[in-house]
Design a protein around this motif. Structure first.
Motif, PDB file in Angstrom:
ATOM      1  N   ARG A   1      -3.393 -51.865  44.749  1.00 29.80           N
ATOM      2  CA  ARG A   1      -2.772 -51.746  43.432  1.00 29.80           C
ATOM      3  C   ARG A   1      -3.686 -52.309  42.345  1.00 29.80           C
ATOM      4  NH1 ARG A   1       3.188 -54.123  43.594  1.00 29.80           N
ATOM      5  NH2 ARG A   1       3.046 -53.440  41.417  1.00 29.80           N
ATOM      6  N   SER A   2      -4.381 -53.400  42.642  1.00 30.01           N
ATOM      7  CA  SER A   2      -5.266 -53.970  41.624  1.00 30.01           C
ATOM      8  C   SER A   2      -6.412 -53.026  41.311  1.00 30.01           C
ATOM      9  CB  SER A   2      -5.805 -55.329  42.085  1.00 30.01           C
ATOM     10  OG  SER A   2      -6.561 -55.202  43.267  1.00 30.01           O
TER      11      SER A   2
ATOM     12  N   GLY B   1     -12.256 -42.565  45.162  1.00 28.24           N
ATOM     13  CA  GLY B   1     -11.533 -43.830  45.230  1.00 28.24           C
ATOM     14  C   GLY B   1     -11.753 -44.579  46.523  1.00 28.24           C
ATOM     15  N   ILE B   2     -11.874 -43.874  47.631  1.00 31.12           N
ATOM     16  CA  ILE B   2     -12.097 -44.530  48.921  1.00 31.12           C
ATOM     17  C   ILE B   2     -13.476 -45.185  48.947  1.00 31.12           C
ATOM     18  CG2 ILE B   2     -12.434 -44.110  51.386  1.00 31.12           C
ATOM     19  CD1 ILE B   2     -10.222 -42.043  51.245  1.00 31.12           C
ATOM     20  N   ALA B   3     -14.471 -44.489  48.397  1.00 36.68           N
ATOM     21  CA  ALA B   3     -15.819 -45.056  48.357  1.00 36.68           C
ATOM     22  C   ALA B   3     -15.849 -46.309  47.475  1.00 36.68           C
ATOM     23  CB  ALA B   3     -16.806 -44.018  47.835  1.00 36.68           C
ATOM     24  N   ILE B   4     -15.115 -46.286  46.376  1.00 35.62           N
ATOM     25  CA  ILE B   4     -15.041 -47.458  45.498  1.00 35.62           C
ATOM     26  C   ILE B   4     -14.386 -48.620  46.237  1.00 35.62           C
ATOM     27  CG2 ILE B   4     -14.054 -48.376  43.365  1.00 35.62           C
ATOM     28  CD1 ILE B   4     -14.223 -45.506  42.223  1.00 35.62           C
ATOM     29  N   ALA B   5     -13.290 -48.332  46.925  1.00 38.04           N
ATOM     30  CA  ALA B   5     -12.583 -49.378  47.669  1.00 38.04           C
ATOM     31  C   ALA B   5     -13.481 -50.003  48.733  1.00 38.04           C
ATOM     32  CB  ALA B   5     -11.320 -48.803  48.302  1.00 38.04           C
ATOM     33  N   ASP B   6     -14.208 -49.182  49.449  1.00 45.54           N
ATOM     34  CA  ASP B   6     -15.079 -49.691  50.508  1.00 45.54           C
ATOM     35  C   ASP B   6     -16.210 -50.548  49.940  1.00 45.54           C
ATOM     36  OD1 ASP B   6     -13.486 -48.356  52.288  1.00 45.54           O
ATOM     37  OD2 ASP B   6     -14.901 -46.726  52.678  1.00 45.54           O
ATOM     38  N   GLN B   7     -16.769 -50.129  48.819  1.00 48.98           N
ATOM     39  CA  GLN B   7     -17.866 -50.892  48.221  1.00 48.98           C
ATOM     40  C   GLN B   7     -17.387 -52.252  47.722  1.00 48.98           C
ATOM     41  OE1 GLN B   7     -20.964 -50.302  48.341  1.00 48.98           O
ATOM     42  NE2 GLN B   7     -21.977 -51.452  46.712  1.00 48.98           N
ATOM     43  N   GLY B   8     -16.198 -52.283  47.119  1.00 56.07           N
ATOM     44  CA  GLY B   8     -15.695 -53.523  46.542  1.00 56.07           C
ATOM     45  C   GLY B   8     -14.840 -54.360  47.460  1.00 56.07           C
ATOM     46  N   GLY B   9     -14.578 -53.859  48.664  1.00 52.91           N
ATOM     47  CA  GLY B   9     -13.777 -54.626  49.597  1.00 52.91           C
ATOM     48  C   GLY B   9     -12.288 -54.610  49.313  1.00 52.91           C
ATOM     49  N   TRP B  10     -11.808 -53.592  48.585  1.00 53.95           N
ATOM     50  CA  TRP B  10     -10.379 -53.440  48.363  1.00 53.95           C
ATOM     51  C   TRP B  10      -9.748 -52.679  49.532  1.00 53.95           C
ATOM     52  CZ3 TRP B  10     -13.490 -52.337  43.898  1.00 53.95           C
ATOM     53  CH2 TRP B  10     -13.283 -53.180  42.806  1.00 53.95           C
ATOM     54  N   ALA B  11      -8.461 -52.859  49.724  1.00 60.30           N
ATOM     55  CA  ALA B  11      -7.729 -51.934  50.578  1.00 60.30           C
ATOM     56  C   ALA B  11      -7.782 -50.570  49.912  1.00 60.30           C
ATOM     57  CB  ALA B  11      -6.285 -52.398  50.739  1.00 60.30           C
TER      58      ALA B  11
END
Length: 372
Positions: free
Chosen positions: A351-352, A337-347
């Motif tokens: 929540r989204s 999940g952290i790698a996904i967040a970093d790639q997509g620019g999410w916190a």
């Protein structure tokens, strides 16, 4: 001339010609009082410089607000103006009753077709209208705004209870089968190559529609292992994330190959000037194959809808489908999940993003699965 009299003269220089709100975004009376205080404390010259500094601060604040946010403010103010014209209420009043009447009107007949807004749209317009009122010097209390929002939420529940559902719902996410269908449906033209690059790169960095519209050619750089895309991110704080996109195992849906082929064809067909790093990364192309300049957010959204329709994707994509798709497909493939967040620019605990992931988790990790 006394300091107070001089402050009055200063104020006349900085007031809008039409007698509307001053450039300090304060009501005229508040501005006058502020100038008089400054003149009394520091003298006329200092008061003038302080007024100019306030104008500069306003200009900077407007400059750093994303264009999409400014568009929303402007659109919402037009909705508020239509409401005031329809009800005979003054525009520059934000009373409890006016705000509650506003949300009621929006749900009942707000759009110009008279069908009523979806609650989510009404919520956006309420928030943006309150900003607009305060910018124009109107005092809107937090309690009055909260009561209007509570009224909106209560009325939205009533709509659901009556069986009425409004709005498009959450956009469908792109997936790998859809990407393959899109690529196979693209014509062998510059537009087709542009469409492939737009969708394949956008999917891999979880793009919003405004992201590719804001990219320059120099923001996308080749690396021995793929591409690095410098994406301007942040709704309230602008920063840049460098999204790394590797070569795909499947050449058919490889974003790196698609980007390279598109840019090479653009230069070959329309000249070396398109090799300049300052040119738009993604260009608009008319039906005759002429390049019309850079794509805007709306044209990116329309292009993605058109591309998915051409490919026969079962559920039409929207401008947000690539962003949703990266989160959901990466989660399905077991990515962290952290790698996904970093790639997509999410916190990292967005929540989204978690909501996009839940679409897949909710099927496999489901208490009701396999019970019957």
């Amino acid at each position: 001339m006394t300091d107070v009299t001089a402050a009055t003269a200063i104020d006349s220089e900085f007031t809008e010609p039409d007698g509307g709100p001053a450039l300090l975004n304060l009501a005229a009376a508040e501005r006058q009082a502020l100038l008089e205080q400054w003149a009394a404390r520091h003298g006329v010259d200092a008061a003038r410089r302080l007024a100019e500094a306030e104008d500069l601060a306003d200009a900077v604040a407007k400059e750093i607000i994303p264009g999409t946010t400014l568009d929303t403010y402007a659109k919402s103010w037009r909705v508020w103006s239509r409401f005031c014209a329809a009800t005979g209420l003054p525009e520059l009043e934000g009373s409890r009753g006016a705000l509650v009447a506003f949300v009621t009107w929006m749900l009942r007949e707000g759009p110009q077709n008279g069908t009523g807004y979806a609650p989510t749209s009404a919520s956006t317009h309420l928030a943006a209208t309150v900003v607009g009122l305060r910018e124009r010097g109107v005092k809107v209390s937090g309690d009055d705004q909260a009561e209007a929002r509570a009224a909106l939420e209560g009325l939205a529940v009533k709509l659901l209870q009556s069986g009425e559902r409004r709005g498009r719902g959450q956009a469908v996410g792109a997936d790998l089968d859809g990407l393959r269908a899109v690529v196979r449906a693209c014509p062998n033209t510059l537009t087709g190559d542009r469409d492939k690059a737009l969708v394949l790169t956008g999917f891999h960095y979880a793009s919003r529609s405004q992201d590719p519209a804001g990219l320059l050619a120099g923001d996308v750089t080749l690396h021995p292992r793929g591409l690095v895309v410098a994406v301007l991110t942040g709704k309230t704080k602008h920063s840049v994330r460098n999204a790394k996109i590797g070569y795909a195992e499947d050449p058919e849906i490889c974003p790196v190959r698609a980007w390279t082929a598109y840019r090479e064809r653009l230069v070959a067909e329309h000249g070396l000037r398109w090799a300049d790093p300052s040119t738009p990364a993604f260009v608009g192309i008319d039906r005759w194959g002429h390049v019309t300049g850079g794509m805007g957010p709306d044209s990116v959204t329309r292009a993605i809808k058109r591309i998915s329709a051409r490919a026969g994707v079962p559920l039409a994509w929207t401008g947000h489908s690539l962003r949703i798709g990266l989160a959901s497909v990466a989660r399905r493939e077991g990515r962290d999940g952290i790698a996904i967040a970093d790639q997509g620019g999410w916190a990292r605990h967005s929540r989204s993003m978690l909501g996009y992931m839940q679409r897949d988790d909710g099927w496999d990790d489901n208490a009701a699965a396999g019970l019957a």
